[in-house]
Design an enzyme around this catalytic site. Structure first.
Site, PDB file in Angstrom:
ATOM      1  N   GLY A  93      32.624  23.886  70.836  1.00  0.00           N
ATOM      2  CA  GLY A  93      33.151  22.698  71.495  1.00  0.00           C
ATOM      3  C   GLY A  93      33.046  21.461  70.628  1.00  0.00           C
ATOM      4  O   GLY A  93      32.499  21.482  69.529  1.00  0.00           O
TER       5      GLY A  93
ATOM      6  N   GLU B 151      26.660  32.191  67.100  1.00  0.00           N
ATOM      7  CA  GLU B 151      27.610  33.099  67.748  1.00  0.00           C
ATOM      8  C   GLU B 151      29.015  32.957  67.179  1.00  0.00           C
ATOM      9  O   GLU B 151      29.743  33.933  67.051  1.00  0.00           O
ATOM     10  CB  GLU B 151      27.665  32.804  69.246  1.00  0.00           C
ATOM     11  CG  GLU B 151      26.323  32.867  69.929  1.00  0.00           C
ATOM     12  CD  GLU B 151      26.328  32.087  71.217  1.00  0.00           C
ATOM     13  OE1 GLU B 151      26.310  32.711  72.285  1.00  0.00           O
ATOM     14  OE2 GLU B 151      26.370  30.837  71.150  1.00  0.00           O
TER      15      GLU B 151
ATOM     16  N   GLY C 112      25.945  32.271  75.400  1.00  0.00           N
ATOM     17  CA  GLY C 112      24.737  32.646  74.674  1.00  0.00           C
ATOM     18  C   GLY C 112      23.640  31.607  74.741  1.00  0.00           C
ATOM     19  O   GLY C 112      22.590  31.781  74.124  1.00  0.00           O
TER      20      GLY C 112
END
Length: 487
Positions: A265, A288, A382
């Protein structure tokens, strides 16, 4: 040229169209699909299944790595083809269906899904749809821009449909590290002691007899929506960098810090981008997703190595990476998500985890997933894997949104994803609160200072609790008031 990517001659007879592949699904099936934050997802088979479901109704349980691109989740939801979805999604149409109760959604830590499948706590996958760059002569498959849960699906699914994507260069082979831990009770130590350690193989093992269809595609991943840093995200980044500088001065960290993890993001991108002009160097990442900022840091000579489960970047960055893949080959690796997100490795490597909150309260609890306490947004992803186990667990959010009308600092979060016990640092554009070693009363006073800073800079705005019409649920709004405030 496309058939050259299938190195087992007998499998050439398995080539079918997406429409033909869609006919292989049956009502009630459990379907596994590659795809992790828009990367490496099914480009044509699942959309063809959505088209089929409009005329020939059926419902499936869909399990992926994380979110899918190309509006696929929305197409399946709109067609009524989903009965259950896990472990993560970001699609507006699907979200509305979930919140209306039309689709059951299981919001899981991303490290858990593969474990539940291996331990037979979830039903067996009937068909897996996996995007690949090539099929090797031993039957193994070369993943594309993500690994996610693909290795688990390949191992456990009864049948497999492969999408061979000719838009992905075959030179992508080699950036993956495919390792699967043993099943319980015979699990061994996962021998990773640094982000750059590679311990597995370059391809995903697959029994060729499972392959029931091969579909050729030529389509890139959906590009990531990358927003340029704004005043708020820049302020958040500055607070975090100032905190790290202080930690170095105190001798708690070196200028190479510890391996970084950052959620996806605009806030995460802004924070990572802030490192480019900082004094920090020889950074590493164990995360991730590799985003634009990851490759910006590599290009700037700041980041030595990055490990993740997918590459999710903008269109511009996609071209930059795959047109010059050899430049990055020795600096990145993609792993299965039950390796990239496994708690033991996060603890061992001493990860600095930076994740985004929807809201946090004055006790240090964090809500990452729900608005109004009951409406799911995307999912926990996550963040829980990292928050509980990180060397430093940092959560960030803007202090207020919607024209600075709705506060993201509340007296008590409406939904708890991360308790105060898993949160070390909270950051907004107005300040940073270090909660380590503080009792709840101390934490409350510290967080109220941030609230006070925000309100005092808003011309004596105060916190007012007001009911949301028709909901019976309370939100916090900043409302202008004619008097001062006290804490």
């Amino acid at each position: 040229m496309a058939y050259e990517r299938i190195k087992i001659q007998s499998l050439h007879d398995k080539v079918i169209t997406a429409v033909e592949a869609a006919k292989l699904f049956q009502d009630g099936m459990v379907v596994g699909s590659s795809g992790f934050t828009k990367a490496g997802d099914s480009k044509v088979v699942l959309p063809a299944l959505a088209d089929r479901a409009k005329e020939d109704p059926l419902k499936i349980t869909l399990i992926t790595g994380a979110s899918l691109g190309h509006g696929t989740d929305g197409k399946l939801a709109e067609a009524g083809a989903l009965s259950k979805r896990m472990p993560f999604q970001v699609d507006r149409t699907l979200r509305n269906k979930i919140n209306a109760g039309d689709v059951l959604f299981i919001d899981q830590h991303l490290s858990e899904t593969a474990e539940l499948l291996h331990n037979k706590n979830l039903p067996q996958v009937d068909i897996a749809v996996l995007e690949v760059a090539a099929i090797e002569s031993d039957g193994s498959i070369v993943p594309t821009t993500s690994v996610g849960n693909s290795a688990t699906f390949a191992a456990l699914a009864k049948q497999v449909i492969l999408e061979v994507n000719t838009a992905i260069p075959t030179t992508i082979k080699g950036i993956h590290d495919i390792y699967q831990a043993e099943d319980y009770p015979r699990r061994n130590v996962i021998p990773i002691v640094a982000p750059e350690n590679k311990i597995g193989r370059k391809t995903i093992p697959l029994d060729p007899s499972k392959i029931v269809g091969i579909v050729f595609t030529n389509e890139l991943d959906s590009p990531a929506d990358i927003a340029e840093p704004d005043a708020k995200t820049t302020a958040i980044a500055k607070h975090i960098l100032a905190f790290f500088e202080n930690e170095v001065e105190l001798g708690h960290l070196s200028e190479s810090l510890m391996p970084l993890q950052a959620g996806i993001g605009k806030v995460a991108n802004a924070v990572l981008t802030g490192f480019i002009h900082s004094k920090f160097h020889n950074l590493t990442m164990f995360s991730e997703v590799l985003q634009d900022s990851t490759f910006d840091l590599i290009d700037a000579g700041k980041l030595d190595f990055a490990s993740a489960s997918s590459i999710t970047v903008s269109e511009e960055c996609y071209s930059r990476v795959f047109d010059h893949l050899d430049k990055y080959r020795d600096k990145i690796v993609l792993r299965p998500q039950n390796i990239s997100n496994t708690p033991g490795l996060i603890k061992r490597l001493g990860i600095i985890a930076i994740n985004t909150a929807i809201e946090f309260d004055i006790y240090g609890n964090v809500n990452s997933t729900h608005t109004s306490g009951t409406n799911i947004m995307n999912g926990i992803g996550g963040s829980g894997d990292f928050a509980r186990n990180a060397y430093l667990s940092i959560f960030v959010t803007q202090a207020a949104s919607k024209g600075d009308v709705i506060s993201h600092i509340v007296p008590m979060v409406s939904h708890v994803d991360h308790t105060e016990h898993d949160v070390d640092i909270l950051v907004t554009d107005y300040g940073l609160a270090d909660l380590r070693g503080l009792a709840p009363r101390n934490a409350q006073k510290l967080l109220l200072k941030i609230v006070y800073t925000l309100t005092s800079k808003r011309n004596y705005w105060i916190i007012t609790i007001v009911p949301v019409k028709g909901e019976g649920i309370h939100h916090i709004y900043w409302r202008k008031h004619s008097v001062g405030i006290s804490t």
